[in-house]
Structures are given as C-alpha cells and as structure tokens.
Design a protein around this motif. Structure first.
Motif, short mmCIF file in Angstrom:
data_model
loop_
_atom_site.label_atom_id
_atom_site.label_comp_id
_atom_site.label_asym_id
_atom_site.label_seq_id
_atom_site.Cartn_x
_atom_site.Cartn_y
_atom_site.Cartn_z
N ALA A 1 39.66 37.88 38.36
CA ALA A 1 39.26 37.56 36.99
C ALA A 1 39.15 36.07 36.74
N GLN B 1 26.96 36.62 41.00
CA GLN B 1 27.97 36.06 41.89
C GLN B 1 27.71 36.48 43.32
N HIS C 1 35.69 34.46 35.93
CA HIS C 1 35.15 34.96 34.65
C HIS C 1 35.85 34.28 33.47
N GLN C 2 37.17 34.12 33.57
CA GLN C 2 37.89 33.41 32.53
C GLN C 2 37.43 31.95 32.45
N ALA D 1 37.46 37.61 29.22
CA ALA D 1 36.63 38.04 30.34
C ALA D 1 37.54 38.29 31.55
N PRO D 2 37.19 39.23 32.41
CA PRO D 2 35.97 40.05 32.40
C PRO D 2 36.10 41.34 31.59
N TYR D 3 37.25 41.54 30.90
CA TYR D 3 37.49 42.79 30.18
C TYR D 3 36.79 42.77 28.81
N GLN E 1 34.04 31.76 30.73
CA GLN E 1 34.14 32.01 29.30
C GLN E 1 34.66 30.78 28.56
#
Length: 487
Positions: free
Chosen positions: A394, A438, A397-398, A15-17, A401
């Motif tokens: 990022a 967010q 998001h990481q 994440a976020p990819y 996850q």
C-alpha cells in the motif's frame, strides 16, 4: 481493544482502500475510548494503542524494503517495523493524555491532534505520513486545501468524529464543536471550486519515462549500461517540443562520471525544441571533503542548466543516524546510496523550456510547508520517486495520494515520475489527468498548464491553523464538559 481496533480502521480510509467514511468512524471511536478512560494514565495507554493500530497497519509496508531489498531476515524486519510503529504511536498517546487532562473536550482533542501531527512532521527529521486530511483529497472538503492545506482538512476530520461522540453523550457545550464542524463543511461545499491561481502561458507537452527496473537488480554494476540503453531507447521516439522527465535515480552512476551521456541526451532533445530533467546521484568535491547527494538535474542544449539536491533525507534509507555506531551491524544499514548529504534550503528552483519548476525528490513531497514555500515563483511542481522499494504494498498508493494534495494546496499542476509507478500528471485541483499502470515500462505522454499566483496556504502556511488549534485547546478547557460514565 476498542482503541486498537479504532486505530486499525484509520488506514482503510486511505489509498488503496479508499473507504473514506471510516475516517470519522475511526476518530470517533478513538475519542469514545478517551471519554471512558478512568485516568490520564489510562488515556495515555488508549491513545498509544490507537496509534499502534494506525501505524502498525498503516505503515506495515516498511518491512518490504527491509526484507525484500535490505537483506534483513523477516523475523527481524517485522519487529523493526513494529518498534517504529510503537514509537510513532506515542504522539497519539500524548494527544489522548493531554486531552484527558484538559477535560476531554472535542475542541481540545482536535486542536491537540493538529499540533502534535505538526510536531510529528519535523521532530527528529519528521514522519509526515497518514495525516487525516489526506483521506479527503477526493471529497468536496478538499476545496479547503488552498486555504489551510492538509492541516485544515485534518482539523475538520477530527472535529467531525469527536463532535458526534459529544452529541451522543449529551455533554455540555456539545453544540459548539458540532456547529464549528458544520460551518467548516458548509463553507467547503458552498465555496466556488475556483483556484487562487491562474494560467500563465500555453499548455506544454510533457513525457514522463517509467523505466520499471526491478529494485533487486537496479544497483548492480552490470545494470549500468543496460540502464542507459533503457532510458535512451524510451526517450528517442518522444516528439519534438516536449519536456522529458526521468525518475529518481534513473541513472545509477554519478553525474560527474556520465555527464557526457546525460548532456548528449539533453542536447538531442534541445535540438528538437525539448529539454530533459532527470534524477541521479551527485558527487561534490570541496576543501571539506567529498559529499554525495540525491539530486535532480535540468539539462538543456549546452548541458547542465541547474541541479537540486534533496533536502529531506529518509533515515536509514538515505543516511544512517549515528552511523559510526550502527553501520555494518546488519545489511539494511548498508543499503546502496545510504550515505547522502542533505541539500541547502537556499537552492533555487529548476528552469526548463521557459518554465520554473519546483522540484521534490520522493519523500520531500510529503512536507506541506516545504512545498508551499518553494512554489511561490514556480509554474509547476515536479516530484520524482522510486517506490520500487515497497513492491506491491500500500505504500506507493499512500505516497501518491498524499502527493496529490500538494497540487490542491498550491493551485499548481504536479508531474510525478517514478521508476515503476505510480507515474501520473495531476492538475491544480489534485485530479489525475493521465497515469501509467504500475510495474510496466513505458512513457506517459500528456500536457501540463503552467500557473502562477499564491493560495492563502502558500502565503501563511500552518501559522493561522496552529493559532486556531491553540484557541480551540484553550476554549475546550474553559468549556470542558461534565463527562458521563454510563454511556
């Protein structure tokens, strides 16, 4: 350059990819460069470059907290982040080096990768970030998580990428890592998606409050009363019989200084059949002196019902190593609340509305063994955080996850409440049932299902997988391939 490029591809699987297919591609390309190394020293360099790409890109968001909120100039924050990435990259330099020494087998490569990832998670307090297995949380392979946690998923991911390279190079015994990979993947696909845990009571209403207070003003003295008002106003309309969660450091004052306000909020909720769990700083006075903690408190009808002090502190963020030497050198080393003391491992879990809650503050949710150990007598998991330190990067998001995989590993629901996102409710399969956007102030209403029982990973932890990794290392050395240099 290929090793560096392969490492740069690695974070894109997270994440976020979310380009999960790049995970085995990245690992496979890295293993390919290892095969082409002309010496152990060359392999060390290639592995270090692979790790540099992985962390140089994967944790580039660290400079946000240093520069935007730590008052460190950009010309200093970027090199500091680079130095950190370069140091962590040494783990992968060592993985490649030892793999070359042991014959460049996919089996030894995968075993060494898991062992050194495990070491990275505890040595010098550890940095358990971006384990390969986390990228698989939304794939069918995540069914393996209750068996071996992130470690088994990481082993599968590395075997997947490395065994393909051995097959392409037509190396001796290439069928063995390929067969093991296929067996593990097939087992995951055929395994019934049923947890090892069971519902232990009716669903419980919960409300997670997201205050969204900007980090650059959060710790100002003028925000103390405003912060109280924000959380009081957001909490007041919450329906009866609801467990209310406030995030990490929701209150910026020590509980000992504002216990009247906190206890009143808990009593008001308890009078309507609810309860409050909040993050806040804590001050302890003893004969040994005064200590400070980053804590979670459970508040009921009669006030404080229990408190948990964070055990795994973030270096330089929550405590300063060798502070007598470096504190005061640059403003980043004097961040608010950077003088915490870790809590003791023997602390009990929290209780609220008849349920036992396993609490984790921010970074702690990344330690799989810690979470598995504290979950044994718990009905659910709770993690509170303040990812506002990392802005729009990022990082949050990481973090989210990786937290989700803890629910899969333990077969329990996870409540995650943050200051500015990502606030969410996750079920026992690691699936998000509800979440807030967010950077918005609001309350997330939902329900959770209390669960009991133990998964194999909770019972045995990483032990069996370290043993398997050691067997793979030995087997890989014994069956080391004859490496071709023409491919």
């Amino acid at each position: 350059m290929l090793a560096l490029t392969a490492g740069l591809l690695f974070p894109l699987a997270f994440a976020p990819y979310g380009w999960v297919f790049l995970l085995p591609v990245s690992i496979g390309l890295g293993f390919w460069t290892l095969q082409r190394a002309g010496s152990a020293r060359d392999a060390l360099l290639r592995g270090w470059l692979y790790g540099l790409g992985m962390f140089g890109f994967g944790v580039a968001w660290l400079h946000v907290s240093m520069h935007d909120y730590g008052f460190m100039p950009l010309w200093m924050a970027v090199p500091f982040t680079g130095i950190f990435a370069a140091v962590i990259a040494l783990y992968y330099g060592l993985t490649f080096y030892l793999s070359w020494k042991l014959g460049r087998s996919a089996l030894a490569f995968a075993g060494l990768w898991v062992v050194l990832d495990w070491v990275r998670g505890w040595l010098l307090t550890g940095f358990p970030w971006l384990y390969a297995g986390y990228a698989l949380v939304d794939t069918p392979l995540a069914r393996l998580a209750p068996l071996g946690g992130v470690w088994l998923l990481t082993l599968v991911a590395v075997l997947m990428g490395a065994s393909v390279v051995m097959l392409l190079r037509r190396q001796r015994h290439a069928w063995l890592p390929a067969a093991l990979t296929v067996a593990l993947m097939t087992g995951a696909l055929l395994m019934p998606d049923t947890p090892f845990t069971h519902a232990s009571g009716p669903r419980q209403k919960v409300a997670l409050v997201q205050g969204n207070i900007p980090q650059d003003i959060k710790w100002q003295m003028t925000m103390r009363s405003a912060t109280r008002e924000i959380y009081q106003d957001l909490t007041a309309p919450i329906p009866a019989d609801t467990l209310v969660i406030w995030p990490e450091s929701a209150m910026i004052e020590f509980y000992q200084d504002i216990h009247g306000f906190i206890d009143d909020q808990g009593k008001a909720l308890a009078d309507r059949g609810g309860a409050l769990i909040t993050g806040l700083p804590w001050r302890s006075d003893s004969d040994a002196g005064i200590t400070y903690h980053n804590s979670i408190a459970s508040i009921g009808k009669d006030g404080l019902r229990g408190v948990y002090h964070k055990q795994k502190l973030v270096p330089f963020g929550e405590y300063v190593p060798m502070q007598s030497l470096i504190r005061g050198l640059i403003p980043f080393f004097d961040l608010p609340m950077s003088g915490f003391t870790p809590g003791k491992p023997s602390q009990p879990n929290l209780r609220a509305l008849g349920h036992t809650v396993a609490p984790f503050v921010c970074y702690e949710i990344l330690y799989p063994d810690l979470v598995a150990e504290r979950s044994h007598n718990a009905d659910l998991l709770l993690t509170i955080s303040n990812d506002a330190w990392f802005g729009h990067s990022a990082g949050p998001h990481q973090h989210f996850q990786m937290a989700r995989l803890r629910a899969r590993e333990t077969g329990r629901w996870l409540l995650r409440d943050t200051n500015n996102g990502i606030t969410a409710i996750i079920n026992e399969k690691g699936q998000v049932t509800d979440r807030l956007p967010q950077f918005e102030r609001g309350v997330l209403y939902g329900e959770y299902q209390p669960r009991r029982g133990q998964t194999p990973f909770m019972r045995f932890g990483i032990g069996p997988w370290l043993l398997l990794s050691a067997v793979l290392i030995g087997l890989g050395y014994a069956l080391r391939p004859q490496v071709r240099s023409d491919i």
